[in-house]
Every structure is written in structure tokens, then in C-alpha cells.
Design a protein around this motif. Structure first.
Motif, short mmCIF file in Angstrom:
data_model
loop_
_atom_site.label_atom_id
_atom_site.label_comp_id
_atom_site.label_asym_id
_atom_site.label_seq_id
_atom_site.Cartn_x
_atom_site.Cartn_y
_atom_site.Cartn_z
N SER A 72 40.47 28.86 38.03
CA SER A 72 41.14 28.57 36.76
C SER A 72 40.21 28.74 35.57
N ASP A 93 47.05 30.49 38.45
CA ASP A 93 47.71 29.31 37.91
C ASP A 93 48.82 29.61 36.90
N SER A 197 48.80 25.57 42.48
CA SER A 197 48.84 27.00 42.14
C SER A 197 48.83 27.98 43.32
#
Length: 220
Positions: A72, A93, A197
Motif C-alpha cells: 500500500s 488496495d 485488499s
């Protein structure tokens, strides 16, 4: 073939298992570089832009039709390099962020690393603009979680994240900002949707391989 850019080897069996269940036949190739995250934490994500592009180009040279970045902190950097890489590059994500915005305006982000918070907030804002929906984002760093992850105590790591999720109030959705946090979703008791995610991110990557184009594009 879908290439995956990881900053920890713990993601490999997670995505392999998801592939086996939901996308049998999808060829995956994993590229792991923990140093990218270490440097991004010290110097900021922009400091590793050239290194990320090098990894992406190597993946393309190896035959990747699309690349999925599972970190991320680096997801935005990877997405921005798609044109230079020459294939769709997705951040894991983004589908999760779209689902969070659709769930309602009050979103709580849980993260184990501070470097993940700003990119995740920015991503949620992008998806809110895309959907034409308001979003109010609150963030929380889960105390003590990352040292457990670094020490290999993934059970304790997941439990700390789950405890943090169960303590959330006044939210329409809880976002687990890092792919490594996904197991915590199975441990929570909260009635608030807890979004992770890996599964939706891999699904987006599989679509990009089939279609030859990004499954989602960044909002202007």
C-alpha cells in the motif's frame, strides 16, 4: 501471466491460495523486494520510483501482461509507472477503497505502518471523487502490530488488528490498509464491514490479464 510486486515474502502463499480457489489457471510470478519498503519508510515513496520502475520492466521482460503491487505504501508509485512499464499496473488496495466508499461516508482506516496512512487516505479520496460520494476518513495506527509482523508472530499481529477493528465505533466501513492484515478480518466480532485488499485486488489483476488493460483507472 500476472506479476505481483511484494515487499514481504509472506504474501506469496496468500495470493497463491486465492488464485487456486478463485482464479485457477492464472499464472502468477512473484517479485519480492523488502528493501523498497524500508527505503520508502526512511526517505519517502518518491525515493524508490526508479527502483519500482526497474522491477516493473523486469516483470514485463519475463512475460507479465499485468502487474499487481501488493504494498500500500508503494501502490501509487507503481500505478503512476504503468505507461513507462507498458502494461497495466494496479495497486491491490484500489478495489477495496472503492468498496469502502460505496459502503458509506464514514470510513476508518487501520494500518500497522504509518507510511501506509497517507497513501490510503489519498486513495479513498480519489475513489470518493470517482463515485461522486462524500467520504470522511479517520485513521488509526495499530500499536505494537508491526513489530509482531517483523518478528514473524503473524497470529499476534492479526489479533491486534482484529482488536483494533472491534474497538471502532461510528463507521460504515473499516479498511485494513495493508494486505498482510487480511487474516484479522476472520477474527473480528464487529458488525461493521471489515474490508481487506488481497481477494478483490487479485480479481482486478486477473481481469487486467484477460482484458489487456487496467481494471480501474485513477481519478483525475
Amino acid at each position: 501471466m500476472l506479476a505481483l510486486l511484494h515487499t514481504s515474502p509472506v504474501h506469496i502463499p496468500v495470493f497463491d491460495a486465492l488464485r487456486d480457489v478463485a482464479h485457477p489457471g492464472l499464472a502468477l510470478r512473484h517479485h519480492v523486494d523488502a528493501g523498497l519498503l524500508d527505503r520508502a519508510r526512511r526517505e519517502g515513496p518518491q525515493a524508490v520510483r526508479a527502483d519500482v520502475l526497474t522491477v516493473l520492466r523486469r516483470a514485463v521482460a519475463d512475460g507479465a501482461r499485468a502487474v499487481l503491487c501488493t504494498c500500500s505504501t508503494l501502490g501509487g508509485i507503481a500505478e503512476d509507472a504503468a505507461d513507462a512499464a507498458g502494461v497495466p499496473v494496479l495497486r491491490v488496495d484500489r478495489p477495496m477503497a472503492a468498496a469502502a466508499v460505496a459502503a458509506g461516508p464514514r470510513v476508518v482506516v487501520l494500518a500497522a505502518l504509518e507510511s501506509t496512512l497517507a497513501p490510503t487516505r489519498a486513495l479513498l479520496a480519489e475513489e470518493a471523487r470517482r463515485a461522486g460520494r462524500p467520504v470522511e476518513v479517520r485513521t488509526r495506527l495499530v500499536d505494537g502490530a508491526w513489530p509482531c509482523f517483523e518478528a514473524g508472530d503473524t497470529d499476534r499481529y492479526a489479533q491486534l488488528v482484529a482488536d483494533a477493528a472491534d474497538a471502532v465505533t461510528g463507521a460504515d466501513a473499516i479498511v485494513l490498509a495493508q494486505a498482510s492484515m487480511a487474516p484479522a478480518g476472520r477474527l473480528t466480532a464487529t458488525r461493521v464491514p471489515v474490508l481487506a485488499s488481497p481477494a478483490p485486488g487479485l480479481a482486478a489483476g486477473a481481469r487486467a490479464v484477460r482484458n489487456g488493460r487496467p481494471a480501474v483507472r485513477r481519478a483525475p
